[in-house]
Each structure stands twice: as structure tokens, then as C-alpha cells.
Design a protein around this motif. Sequence first.
Motif, PDB file in Angstrom:
ATOM      1  N   ASP A   1       0.824  -1.212   0.000  1.00 18.90           N
ATOM      2  CA  ASP A   1       0.000   0.000   0.000  1.00 18.90           C
ATOM      3  C   ASP A   1       0.860   1.264   0.000  1.00 18.90           C
ATOM      4  OD1 ASP A   1      -2.205  -1.604   0.069  1.00 18.90           O
ATOM      5  OD2 ASP A   1      -2.660  -1.282   2.182  1.00 18.90           O
ATOM      6  N   TRP A   2       2.091   1.160   0.501  1.00 13.15           N
ATOM      7  CA  TRP A   2       2.984   2.320   0.549  1.00 13.15           C
ATOM      8  C   TRP A   2       3.717   2.533  -0.766  1.00 13.15           C
ATOM      9  CZ3 TRP A   2       3.534   5.448   4.909  1.00 13.15           C
ATOM     10  CH2 TRP A   2       2.890   4.990   6.062  1.00 13.15           C
ATOM     11  N   TYR A   3       3.699   1.560  -1.649  1.00 11.40           N
ATOM     12  CA  TYR A   3       4.501   1.632  -2.874  1.00 11.40           C
ATOM     13  C   TYR A   3       3.644   1.293  -4.089  1.00 11.40           C
ATOM     14  CZ  TYR A   3       8.123   1.439   0.695  1.00 11.40           C
ATOM     15  OH  TYR A   3       8.890   1.688   1.812  1.00 11.40           O
ATOM     16  N   THR A   4       2.569   2.055  -4.265  1.00 15.14           N
ATOM     17  CA  THR A   4       1.640   1.765  -5.368  1.00 15.14           C
ATOM     18  C   THR A   4       2.282   2.008  -6.731  1.00 15.14           C
ATOM     19  OG1 THR A   4       0.768   4.028  -5.197  1.00 15.14           O
ATOM     20  CG2 THR A   4      -0.372   2.307  -3.953  1.00 15.14           C
ATOM     21  N   MET A   5       3.353   2.812  -6.790  1.00 18.29           N
ATOM     22  CA  MET A   5       4.006   3.066  -8.078  1.00 18.29           C
ATOM     23  C   MET A   5       4.644   1.809  -8.664  1.00 18.29           C
ATOM     24  SD  MET A   5       6.156   3.502  -5.470  1.00 18.29           S
ATOM     25  CE  MET A   5       5.783   5.147  -4.909  1.00 18.29           C
ATOM     26  N   LEU A   6       4.845   0.804  -7.821  1.00 10.08           N
ATOM     27  CA  LEU A   6       5.447  -0.453  -8.293  1.00 10.08           C
ATOM     28  C   LEU A   6       4.413  -1.433  -8.832  1.00 10.08           C
ATOM     29  CD1 LEU A   6       7.964  -1.057  -5.347  1.00 10.08           C
ATOM     30  CD2 LEU A   6       8.394   0.127  -7.518  1.00 10.08           C
TER      31      LEU A   6
ATOM     32  N   PRO B   1      -3.647   9.723   4.945  1.00  8.89           N
ATOM     33  CA  PRO B   1      -2.565  10.646   4.554  1.00  8.89           C
ATOM     34  C   PRO B   1      -1.242  10.316   5.217  1.00  8.89           C
ATOM     35  CG  PRO B   1      -3.730  11.589   6.397  1.00  8.89           C
ATOM     36  CD  PRO B   1      -4.278  10.188   6.208  1.00  8.89           C
ATOM     37  N   LEU B   2      -1.029   9.073   5.626  1.00  9.46           N
ATOM     38  CA  LEU B   2       0.133   8.712   6.441  1.00  9.46           C
ATOM     39  C   LEU B   2       1.457   8.943   5.719  1.00  9.46           C
ATOM     40  CD1 LEU B   2      -1.120   5.392   8.092  1.00  9.46           C
ATOM     41  CD2 LEU B   2      -1.336   7.741   8.924  1.00  9.46           C
ATOM     42  N   TYR B   3       1.432   8.928   4.402  1.00 11.63           N
ATOM     43  CA  TYR B   3       2.662   9.126   3.630  1.00 11.63           C
ATOM     44  C   TYR B   3       2.989  10.604   3.476  1.00 11.63           C
ATOM     45  CZ  TYR B   3       6.087   8.374  -0.114  1.00 11.63           C
ATOM     46  OH  TYR B   3       7.231   8.348  -0.875  1.00 11.63           O
ATOM     47  N   THR B   4       2.057  11.393   2.978  1.00 10.42           N
ATOM     48  CA  THR B   4       2.349  12.798   2.667  1.00 10.42           C
ATOM     49  C   THR B   4       2.293  13.705   3.886  1.00 10.42           C
ATOM     50  OG1 THR B   4       0.006  13.087   2.075  1.00 10.42           O
ATOM     51  CG2 THR B   4       1.556  12.622   0.286  1.00 10.42           C
ATOM     52  N   ILE B   5       1.559  13.327   4.913  1.00 10.93           N
ATOM     53  CA  ILE B   5       1.433  14.217   6.073  1.00 10.93           C
ATOM     54  C   ILE B   5       2.783  14.397   6.770  1.00 10.93           C
ATOM     55  CG2 ILE B   5       0.897  12.460   7.818  1.00 10.93           C
ATOM     56  CD1 ILE B   5      -1.240  14.365   8.902  1.00 10.93           C
ATOM     57  N   VAL B   6       3.663  13.419   6.650  1.00 14.14           N
ATOM     58  CA  VAL B   6       4.993  13.531   7.255  1.00 14.14           C
ATOM     59  C   VAL B   6       5.808  14.600   6.536  1.00 14.14           C
ATOM     60  CG1 VAL B   6       7.136  12.291   7.755  1.00 14.14           C
ATOM     61  CG2 VAL B   6       4.934  11.140   8.023  1.00 14.14           C
TER      62      VAL B   6
ATOM     63  N   TYR C   1       7.035   1.975   8.846  1.00 12.31           N
ATOM     64  CA  TYR C   1       5.712   1.793   9.448  1.00 12.31           C
ATOM     65  C   TYR C   1       5.642   0.473  10.210  1.00 12.31           C
ATOM     66  CZ  TYR C   1       0.625   1.220   9.768  1.00 12.31           C
ATOM     67  OH  TYR C   1      -0.657   1.014  10.222  1.00 12.31           O
ATOM     68  N   TYR C   2       6.258  -0.554   9.656  1.00 11.96           N
ATOM     69  CA  TYR C   2       6.200  -1.867  10.305  1.00 11.96           C
ATOM     70  C   TYR C   2       7.366  -2.102  11.265  1.00 11.96           C
ATOM     71  CZ  TYR C   2       2.488  -3.150   7.060  1.00 11.96           C
ATOM     72  OH  TYR C   2       1.296  -3.193   6.368  1.00 11.96           O
ATOM     73  N   ALA C   3       8.462  -1.355  11.093  1.00 18.35           N
ATOM     74  CA  ALA C   3       9.658  -1.643  11.894  1.00 18.35           C
ATOM     75  C   ALA C   3       9.899  -0.650  13.018  1.00 18.35           C
ATOM     76  CB  ALA C   3      10.891  -1.664  10.982  1.00 18.35           C
ATOM     77  N   PHE C   4       9.169   0.491  13.044  1.00 18.64           N
ATOM     78  CA  PHE C   4       9.534   1.543  13.992  1.00 18.64           C
ATOM     79  C   PHE C   4       9.473   1.111  15.456  1.00 18.64           C
ATOM     80  CE2 PHE C   4       4.953   2.306  14.255  1.00 18.64           C
ATOM     81  CZ  PHE C   4       4.763   2.758  15.550  1.00 18.64           C
ATOM     82  N   PRO C   5       8.549   0.217  15.902  1.00 21.20           N
ATOM     83  CA  PRO C   5       8.583  -0.168  17.325  1.00 21.20           C
ATOM     84  C   PRO C   5       9.898  -0.829  17.718  1.00 21.20           C
ATOM     85  CG  PRO C   5       6.501  -0.821  16.307  1.00 21.20           C
ATOM     86  CD  PRO C   5       7.416  -0.424  15.207  1.00 21.20           C
TER      87      PRO C   5
ATOM     88  N   VAL D   1      11.455   6.906   0.617  1.00 21.93           N
ATOM     89  CA  VAL D   1      11.895   5.589   0.148  1.00 21.93           C
ATOM     90  C   VAL D   1      11.477   4.476   1.097  1.00 21.93           C
ATOM     91  CG1 VAL D   1      13.913   4.192  -0.446  1.00 21.93           C
ATOM     92  CG2 VAL D   1      13.849   6.618  -1.070  1.00 21.93           C
ATOM     93  N   GLY D   2      11.587   4.734   2.389  1.00 25.69           N
ATOM     94  CA  GLY D   2      11.372   3.653   3.356  1.00 25.69           C
ATOM     95  C   GLY D   2      10.188   3.848   4.267  1.00 25.69           C
ATOM     96  N   GLY D   3       9.222   4.686   3.864  1.00 25.17           N
ATOM     97  CA  GLY D   3       8.074   4.940   4.731  1.00 25.17           C
ATOM     98  C   GLY D   3       7.332   3.679   5.122  1.00 25.17           C
ATOM     99  N   GLY D   4       7.096   2.795   4.167  1.00 26.61           N
ATOM    100  CA  GLY D   4       6.380   1.551   4.456  1.00 26.61           C
ATOM    101  C   GLY D   4       7.150   0.635   5.377  1.00 26.61           C
ATOM    102  N   LEU D   5       8.465   0.559   5.162  1.00 27.50           N
ATOM    103  CA  LEU D   5       9.300  -0.282   6.025  1.00 27.50           C
ATOM    104  C   LEU D   5       9.342   0.281   7.445  1.00 27.50           C
ATOM    105  CD1 LEU D   5      12.248  -0.928   3.554  1.00 27.50           C
ATOM    106  CD2 LEU D   5      10.326  -2.447   4.062  1.00 27.50           C
TER     107      LEU D   5
END
Length: 311
Positions: free
Chosen positions: A127-132, A152-157, A214-218, A208-212
Motif C-alpha cells: 500500500d505504501w509503494y503503489t508506483m510499483l 494521509p500517512l505518507y504525505t502528512i509527514v 511503518y512496520y519496523a519503527f517499534p 523511500v522507506g516509509g512503508g518499512l
Amino acid sequence: MAVDIQPACLGLYCGKTLLFKNGSTEIYGECGVCPRGQRTNAQKYCQPCTESPELYDWLYLGFMAMLPLVLHWFFIEWYSGKKSSSALFQHITALFECTMAAIITLLVSDPVGVLYIHSCRVLMLSDWYTMLYNPSPDYVTTVHCTHEAVYPLYTIVFIYYAFCLVLMMLLRPLLVKKIACGLGKSDRFKSIYAALYFFPILTVLQAVGGGLLYYAFPYIILVLSLVTLAVYMSASEIENCYDLLVRKKRLIVLFSHWLLHAYGIISISRVDKLEQDLPLLALVPTPALFYLFTAKFTEPSRILSEGANGH
């Protein structure tokens, strides 16, 4: 309800946009990219993002908001010097800048003027990399369906970082010029110069790594907070509770790391089952206690002195 029948939509993120609705009749356009603020549903129709973010989404946004603040504080402390009285005021200013940037970002996001946002649910990493995932039905022509499926989790940052940068450039130079009298002219603005470097780095990291993240930040929070706490306590030659209590700054650093530990634990558990997950917070002081109990076996002061002497 009458819905016009059209060929099936190809691609994981291509959808049909609603063109006209009259009572029970809905007419959709051709398969293509969904407008901003919408994503495709299971039937390949573009639907507006009207849900509220989950707790985990807020924790992710909080993590991304903390990154520039922590970096501000680090470089302010690094360049202010031990005898400078300006560090505290710069710390407060950095906190004010990031807080105001967060509030303004929420106010300008949909819905405008309120301190909450509408979002689309994150379902999977793609979902974070729809361009692919733009389909090529005939292996020649590409149907471009790139859009923000995690709106808006991607652009709001990016918006938040932009406001942080603008507020910093408006407020910090004036403050530093007035109160940083204990520093040389070349040193006064080094913490600001550092921000001009790390903001582009954070922007690229999110792009580049927003999706990664999202799952790895904890896990990133837990690992980094543990490592930095151990490094700080060893560099400060803290070997017992007395060494920890003699300076207020050390207690502030310790409690700050405890907050980060708790943040990471809550992010991992997501507090799905409150009665089972809250007891995990009792583990927060464990790393510091473990360090204090085992410091006498490693003697960090001896290691530091030997390193300084080149042995």
C-alpha cells in the motif's frame, strides 16, 4: 441500486471513480488512478478515506514527529558546550517548533480546521509503494494508478517536516543570536546548519522507506533506546545508583529513555488486550537495572580510561 457495468479493473490499485450519482443509480468512469483521499475497495471502486487512524497509525506518526525533535536536541546539546546557558532555551524552542508544526499539520489536513484526520486503512506493505504495481495489460502500455493508498500517512509527514523547517528558520536564528553569547560566532548556528542536513535525509528516508518504517519503527525505538542508554551510562561512568542521582540531567536522560521504552512496547503490543499488554510496561526499568547490577563486572570507567590512553 443500479450500477453501470464495465470491464473488470486490472492492477492492484486501479479503480473506477464515481462520476454521477442520482438516487440508487451510480455511474463510474473508466479504470484508472483514484483521486487523492480515496483508494480502491474489493470491488475496484474508488472510495473516500473516511476512517479514523488506528492507535498504531498515531504511534507511527508520533515516531516520525519525534525524529526531528530528538535530532534537534542532540545537535543543540552537541554544539552548545558544557558551560553554555543557551542550551535549555534552544531545547524549549525546538520543542515549541515541532509542537506547533504538528498542530498546524493536523489543522490543514482533511478535515481542515480540526485536530484529527481521516485516513485509509493500511492493509499491507505494498500500500505504501503503489508506483510499483502499475499494470501493463498488453505488456506495452502502462496504466498509471499510482496514488496514496495509505492517505494521509505518507504525505502528512512531508508536510510536517516542511512546517518544522519553516518555523525553525523563523524562530531559532533570532533566539540563538540573542542568548548564545557564550559561543563563538561560528558555533552559534551549527545546530541550525545540522538541521538543514538532517531534514533532507529524513525526507528521503520517508519517501523511500516509509512503508518499512511503518512496520519496523517499534523495534527501531527499542533497539536504539537500549543502545543509546547503555552508551550514555557508560560514557558518564555511571556504575551505581548514587552516580545516577547526583545530577538531575542524568535522571532526565534516564526517564526520557524509559518513555521511549514504553512507547516501543506499546507500539509492538498495540494494546489489543489491555489486561495482558499493560503489565509489559513493568519491563521498562529492566535495562537500566540490569546495567547497574552488572556494571561492577565490566567497569566502564576503566575501559574508557584505557581507551583514552591508547591501550
